[in-house]
Scaffold this motif. Structure first.
Motif, PDB file in Angstrom:
ATOM      1  N   PHE A  78     -10.899   9.819  32.197  1.00  0.00           N
ATOM      2  CA  PHE A  78     -10.308  10.256  33.470  1.00  0.00           C
ATOM      3  C   PHE A  78     -10.496  11.749  33.703  1.00  0.00           C
ATOM      4  N   ARG A  79     -11.425  12.356  32.973  1.00  0.00           N
ATOM      5  CA  ARG A  79     -11.684  13.788  33.123  1.00  0.00           C
ATOM      6  C   ARG A  79     -13.081  14.014  33.708  1.00  0.00           C
ATOM      7  N   HIS A  80     -13.212  15.053  34.523  1.00  0.00           N
ATOM      8  CA  HIS A  80     -14.512  15.515  35.010  1.00  0.00           C
ATOM      9  C   HIS A  80     -14.737  16.918  34.446  1.00  0.00           C
ATOM     10  N   PRO A  81     -15.920  17.194  33.920  1.00  0.00           N
ATOM     11  CA  PRO A  81     -16.133  18.480  33.242  1.00  0.00           C
ATOM     12  C   PRO A  81     -15.862  19.717  34.091  1.00  0.00           C
ATOM     13  N   VAL A  82     -16.154  19.670  35.399  1.00  0.00           N
ATOM     14  CA  VAL A  82     -16.035  20.897  36.206  1.00  0.00           C
ATOM     15  C   VAL A  82     -14.589  21.358  36.351  1.00  0.00           C
ATOM     16  N   PRO A  83     -13.666  20.549  36.879  1.00  0.00           N
ATOM     17  CA  PRO A  83     -12.283  21.040  36.957  1.00  0.00           C
ATOM     18  C   PRO A  83     -11.639  21.193  35.590  1.00  0.00           C
ATOM     19  N   PHE A  84     -12.051  20.351  34.640  1.00  0.00           N
ATOM     20  CA  PHE A  84     -11.448  20.446  33.307  1.00  0.00           C
ATOM     21  C   PHE A  84     -11.827  21.755  32.628  1.00  0.00           C
ATOM     22  N   LEU A  88      -9.315  24.523  30.949  1.00  0.00           N
ATOM     23  CA  LEU A  88      -9.430  24.968  29.562  1.00  0.00           C
ATOM     24  C   LEU A  88      -9.556  26.483  29.468  1.00  0.00           C
ATOM     25  N   ILE A  89     -10.337  27.078  30.360  1.00  0.00           N
ATOM     26  CA  ILE A  89     -10.466  28.536  30.371  1.00  0.00           C
ATOM     27  C   ILE A  89      -9.113  29.185  30.635  1.00  0.00           C
ATOM     28  N   SER A  90      -8.373  28.624  31.570  1.00  0.00           N
ATOM     29  CA  SER A  90      -7.046  29.156  31.878  1.00  0.00           C
ATOM     30  C   SER A  90      -6.107  28.998  30.694  1.00  0.00           C
ATOM     31  N   LEU A  91      -6.142  27.841  30.064  1.00  0.00           N
ATOM     32  CA  LEU A  91      -5.283  27.567  28.919  1.00  0.00           C
ATOM     33  C   LEU A  91      -5.622  28.478  27.746  1.00  0.00           C
ATOM     34  N   ASP A  92      -6.909  28.711  27.514  1.00  0.00           N
ATOM     35  CA  ASP A  92      -7.313  29.598  26.424  1.00  0.00           C
ATOM     36  C   ASP A  92      -6.836  31.019  26.689  1.00  0.00           C
ATOM     37  N   ASP A  93      -6.870  31.432  27.947  1.00  0.00           N
ATOM     38  CA  ASP A  93      -6.396  32.766  28.315  1.00  0.00           C
ATOM     39  C   ASP A  93      -4.888  32.882  28.125  1.00  0.00           C
ATOM     40  N   ILE A  94      -4.138  31.897  28.617  1.00  0.00           N
ATOM     41  CA  ILE A  94      -2.673  31.934  28.510  1.00  0.00           C
ATOM     42  C   ILE A  94      -2.227  31.956  27.053  1.00  0.00           C
ATOM     43  N   SER A  95      -2.934  31.225  26.198  1.00  0.00           N
ATOM     44  CA  SER A  95      -2.544  31.125  24.789  1.00  0.00           C
ATOM     45  C   SER A  95      -3.035  32.290  23.947  1.00  0.00           C
ATOM     46  N   LEU A 136     -19.910  20.307  29.545  1.00  0.00           N
ATOM     47  CA  LEU A 136     -18.720  21.117  29.272  1.00  0.00           C
ATOM     48  C   LEU A 136     -19.086  22.342  28.435  1.00  0.00           C
ATOM     49  N   ASP A 137     -20.007  22.180  27.501  1.00  0.00           N
ATOM     50  CA  ASP A 137     -20.471  23.312  26.700  1.00  0.00           C
ATOM     51  C   ASP A 137     -21.063  24.389  27.602  1.00  0.00           C
ATOM     52  N   ARG A 138     -21.865  23.990  28.559  1.00  0.00           N
ATOM     53  CA  ARG A 138     -22.461  24.960  29.480  1.00  0.00           C
ATOM     54  C   ARG A 138     -21.397  25.615  30.362  1.00  0.00           C
ATOM     55  N   LEU A 139     -20.481  24.808  30.886  1.00  0.00           N
ATOM     56  CA  LEU A 139     -19.451  25.333  31.793  1.00  0.00           C
ATOM     57  C   LEU A 139     -18.551  26.361  31.106  1.00  0.00           C
ATOM     58  N   LEU A 140     -18.364  26.206  29.804  1.00  0.00           N
ATOM     59  CA  LEU A 140     -17.480  27.116  29.073  1.00  0.00           C
ATOM     60  C   LEU A 140     -18.209  28.330  28.506  1.00  0.00           C
ATOM     61  N   THR A 141     -19.531  28.368  28.650  1.00  0.00           N
ATOM     62  CA  THR A 141     -20.291  29.499  28.101  1.00  0.00           C
ATOM     63  C   THR A 141     -21.104  30.250  29.152  1.00  0.00           C
ATOM     64  N   ALA A 154     -22.675  19.412  38.966  1.00  0.00           N
ATOM     65  CA  ALA A 154     -22.000  20.695  39.180  1.00  0.00           C
ATOM     66  C   ALA A 154     -22.876  21.507  40.124  1.00  0.00           C
ATOM     67  N   HIS A 155     -22.269  22.072  41.150  1.00  0.00           N
ATOM     68  CA  HIS A 155     -23.015  22.890  42.097  1.00  0.00           C
ATOM     69  C   HIS A 155     -22.426  24.291  42.130  1.00  0.00           C
ATOM     70  N   GLU A 156     -23.156  25.213  41.545  1.00  0.00           N
ATOM     71  CA  GLU A 156     -22.716  26.605  41.464  1.00  0.00           C
ATOM     72  C   GLU A 156     -21.266  26.705  40.989  1.00  0.00           C
ATOM     73  N   ALA A 157     -20.943  25.939  39.968  1.00  0.00           N
ATOM     74  CA  ALA A 157     -19.588  25.969  39.394  1.00  0.00           C
ATOM     75  C   ALA A 157     -19.406  27.284  38.651  1.00  0.00           C
ATOM     76  N   ARG A 158     -18.454  28.066  39.099  1.00  0.00           N
ATOM     77  CA  ARG A 158     -18.231  29.395  38.529  1.00  0.00           C
ATOM     78  C   ARG A 158     -17.055  29.365  37.567  1.00  0.00           C
ATOM     79  N   ASN A 159     -17.254  29.991  36.426  1.00  0.00           N
ATOM     80  CA  ASN A 159     -16.235  29.965  35.377  1.00  0.00           C
ATOM     81  C   ASN A 159     -16.009  31.337  34.773  1.00  0.00           C
TER      82      ASN A 159
END
Length: 300
Positions: A78-84, A88-95, A136-141, A154-159
């Motif tokens: 039930f997960r899609h890599p782009v919003p997820f 994750l980036i937000s969660l890593d920052d908060i923690s 997901l590896d690409r989106l997080l790096t 993913a279309h110009e998904a900015r992270n």
């Protein structure tokens, strides 16, 4: 070989009615990581309260300082890599960079059909998992990702700004089949297993140990093929699903014996379930805390 002890806290309690105190206590007890299941619900808990993994981990990050936090495990069900990835980036920052993503192919059951889709075949789950992990590896790096795949786009998904941990937060890849193990060898900072599910009902502890030995052997082969040293990959055993599932938490001595045998196989982290009364994870809380506080010292 050193061994870490972690726990998994199921998200079945309201935050101010026991959930918050469990995460705080997990840090006080010295656990390395506290994980939670990333499901929409789970088995015997289906008709009761169940809360989302990402909000739960965000709240846990706000009330702890040192404890690592993570999912065990997230799946494409039930997960899609782009919003997820953004979550994750937000969660890593908060923690403050304390997140580990446990990730697996998922299975049948409620999660697999909750969005209205037909259950995927094992092959389709494996295909989706491979694409999910690589994207997901690409989106997080990468700052910006455009991708057109068979299952995900993913279309110009900015992270920006990316993860607090660099180059990204660690992946703990749950896998026992050949394709999943190859993904662990390529993308994982850790590999996760629950044992051999075929042995759950009728197997013996000795058979389970041999099955796990074989799994680690296949992981080593996959790492060699990927040009990695298997000793650089953490090996995580999520307990509660092997033939002797009840015994390890029956006493401190029983757990030390169990953990010692699995450390000899090469495991670097053992995860035990936080006690859940009237469930398959019911455990004497005093024994559980004694294991948390004393087991690693005995193993040393």
């Amino acid at each position: 070989m050193s061994l870490r002890l972690s726990t998994v806290i199921l998200p079945y309690r309201r935050w101010h009615e026991g959930a918050r105190s469990a995460w705080v206590r997990a840090e006080q007890l010295g656990f390395h990581t506290a994980y939670t299941y990333d499901h929409l619900t789970w088995r015997s808990f289906r008709d009761g309260p169940w809360f989302g993994a990402v909000p739960t981990l965000t709240a846990a990050a706000a009330v702890t300082d040192r404890l690592r936090l993570g999912t065990l495990v997230t799946s494409p069900n039930f997960r899609h890599p782009v919003p997820f990835a953004k979550e994750l980036i937000s969660l890593d920052d908060i923690s403050g960079g304390r997140i580990t993503l446990g990730i697996g192919a998922g299975g049948t059951g409620f999660d697999a059909t909750a969005l209205g889709q037909e259950p995927w075949t094992p092959r389709e789950r494996a295909d989706r998992f491979a694409e999910f992990v690589s994207l997901l590896d690409r989106l997080l790096t990468e700052d910006t990702v455009t991708y057109e795949g068979r299952f995900y786009s993913a279309h110009e998904a900015r992270n920006v700004p990316g993860c607090a941990q660099r180059p990204r937060l660690p992946f703990a890849v749950a896998a026992t089949g050949p394709r999943g193990v190859k993904l662990a060898a390529r993308y994982g900072q850790a590999w996760v297993t629950t044992g051999d599910p075929k042995l759950y009902e009728t197997g013996t502890p000795e058979q389970s140990v041999e099955a796990l030995r074989g799994q680690i052997g296949r992981l080593a082969e996959a790492c060699e093929a990927a040009g990695r040293d298997v000793t650089g990959l953490d090996k995580v055993l999520l307990t509660g699903f092997t033939p002797d599932r009840a015994r390890p938490l029956s006493s401190l001595d029983a757990f030390v014996d169990f953990a010692g045998r699995h450390r000899e196989l090469g495991f670097t982290e053992i995860v035990i379930h936080w006690p859940v009364p009237d469930s398959v994870f019911a455990t004497d809380e005093k024994v559980f805390e004694q294991i948390a506080m004393e087991a690693l010292a005995q193993l040393a």
